[in-house]
Design an enzyme around this catalytic site. Structure first.
Site, PDB file in Angstrom:
ATOM      1  N   ARG A 210      33.822  61.075  22.694  1.00 64.17           N
ATOM      2  CA  ARG A 210      33.881  60.648  24.095  1.00 64.17           C
ATOM      3  C   ARG A 210      32.761  59.644  24.381  1.00 64.17           C
ATOM      4  O   ARG A 210      31.584  59.963  24.264  1.00 64.17           O
ATOM      5  CB  ARG A 210      33.781  61.869  25.032  1.00 64.17           C
ATOM      6  N   LYS A 211      33.157  58.431  24.764  1.00 68.30           N
ATOM      7  CA  LYS A 211      32.156  57.423  25.104  1.00 68.30           C
ATOM      8  C   LYS A 211      31.292  57.947  26.257  1.00 68.30           C
ATOM      9  O   LYS A 211      31.823  58.585  27.146  1.00 68.30           O
ATOM     10  CB  LYS A 211      32.843  56.109  25.512  1.00 68.30           C
TER      11      LYS A 211
ATOM     12  N   ASP B  96      34.782  48.149  30.780  1.00 68.68           N
ATOM     13  CA  ASP B  96      34.490  47.917  32.203  1.00 68.68           C
ATOM     14  C   ASP B  96      33.444  48.896  32.725  1.00 68.68           C
ATOM     15  O   ASP B  96      33.151  48.896  33.921  1.00 68.68           O
ATOM     16  CB  ASP B  96      35.776  47.988  33.046  1.00 68.68           C
TER      17      ASP B  96
ATOM     18  N   ASP C 135      38.411  48.662  25.513  1.00 63.36           N
ATOM     19  CA  ASP C 135      38.692  49.790  26.389  1.00 63.36           C
ATOM     20  C   ASP C 135      40.101  49.580  26.969  1.00 63.36           C
ATOM     21  O   ASP C 135      40.612  48.455  26.989  1.00 63.36           O
ATOM     22  CB  ASP C 135      37.631  49.829  27.499  1.00 63.36           C
ATOM     23  N   ARG C 136      40.738  50.665  27.403  1.00 66.52           N
ATOM     24  CA  ARG C 136      42.102  50.529  27.922  1.00 66.52           C
ATOM     25  C   ARG C 136      42.106  50.356  29.445  1.00 66.52           C
ATOM     26  O   ARG C 136      42.439  49.276  29.949  1.00 66.52           O
ATOM     27  CB  ARG C 136      42.947  51.754  27.518  1.00 66.52           C
ATOM     28  N   ASP C 137      41.692  51.414  30.160  1.00 67.33           N
ATOM     29  CA  ASP C 137      41.817  51.413  31.619  1.00 67.33           C
ATOM     30  C   ASP C 137      40.720  50.540  32.242  1.00 67.33           C
ATOM     31  O   ASP C 137      39.532  50.776  32.033  1.00 67.33           O
ATOM     32  CB  ASP C 137      41.743  52.835  32.151  1.00 67.33           C
TER      33      ASP C 137
ATOM     34  N   GLN D  71      40.287  59.638  27.452  1.00 66.10           N
ATOM     35  CA  GLN D  71      41.451  60.105  28.226  1.00 66.10           C
ATOM     36  C   GLN D  71      41.246  61.559  28.640  1.00 66.10           C
ATOM     37  O   GLN D  71      41.951  62.474  28.183  1.00 66.10           O
ATOM     38  CB  GLN D  71      42.730  59.908  27.413  1.00 66.10           C
TER      39      GLN D  71
HETATM   40 MG    MG Z   1      37.631  51.699  31.504  1.00 67.85          MG
END
Ligand code: MG
Length: 169
Positions: A110-111, A136, A10-12, A54
């Site tokens: 979309r997760k 996260d 995951d990114r964020d 996103q």
């Molecule tokens: Mg995240």
């Protein structure tokens, strides 16, 4: 058939701090140990694949081009410290999108839906049973589960220490 192992990231909140829809260069703050973690995963033979929701695009907060530019900046910054990213998948959709082309009640990408992971598995010859996902949010772990990938919830601190604990032994 033997496929490659992949680390889905995951990114964020995993690679960068989640300041709420990060999309400007000044929002790019790496999580401690992020580049080292990517480097470690690569050295263990994992393909490194970012899979990121996103919805800020759907919400009209930034454009898809801005998102791609921001991702390119992140990849460059990780690479500077030896962390090579092999592929990026992003889902710009949301049920409440203000921009119609991104409005979808439950987009497969979309997760917690596994669309991005399944596409990466197909496109890169990945073996999900040899792969892992770090997110996260519970939705990250759920997307992994639906793709047949072991999901792990990262609760902050140092990403490299977390990866080390996952891959030890
Ligand atoms: Mg995240």
């Amino acid at each position: 058939m033997s496929g490659a192992p992949a680390a889905f990231l995951d990114r964020d909140g995993v690679l960068i701090e989640d300041c709420g829809y990060p999309h400007k260069p000044e929002h790019l703050v790496l999580i401690p140990g992020a580049a080292e973690a990517v480097r470690r995963l690569k050295s263990l033979g994992y393909l490194t694949v970012i899979v990121t929701n996103q919805s800020g695009v759907a919400r009209g907060l930034f454009t898809e081009d801005q998102m791609h530019d921001f991702n390119a900046l992140l990849i460059a910054q990780l690479a500077q410290d030896g962390g090579v990213i092999d592929a990026v998948y992003a889902a710009p959709y949301h049920a409440d999108a203000v921009i119609e082309r991104y409005r979808h009640p439950d987009h497969p990408d979309r997760k917690p839906n596994p669309g991005m992971l399944l596409r990466a598995i197909e496109e890169h010859g990945i073996d999900p049973s040899k792969s892992l996902m770090i997110g996260d949010q519970p939705t990250d772990v759920e997307a992994a589960r639906r793709a047949g990938v072991a999901g792990h919830l990262f609760k902050g601190d140092n990403l490299d220490a977390f990866v080390q604990s996952l891959t030890a032994g």
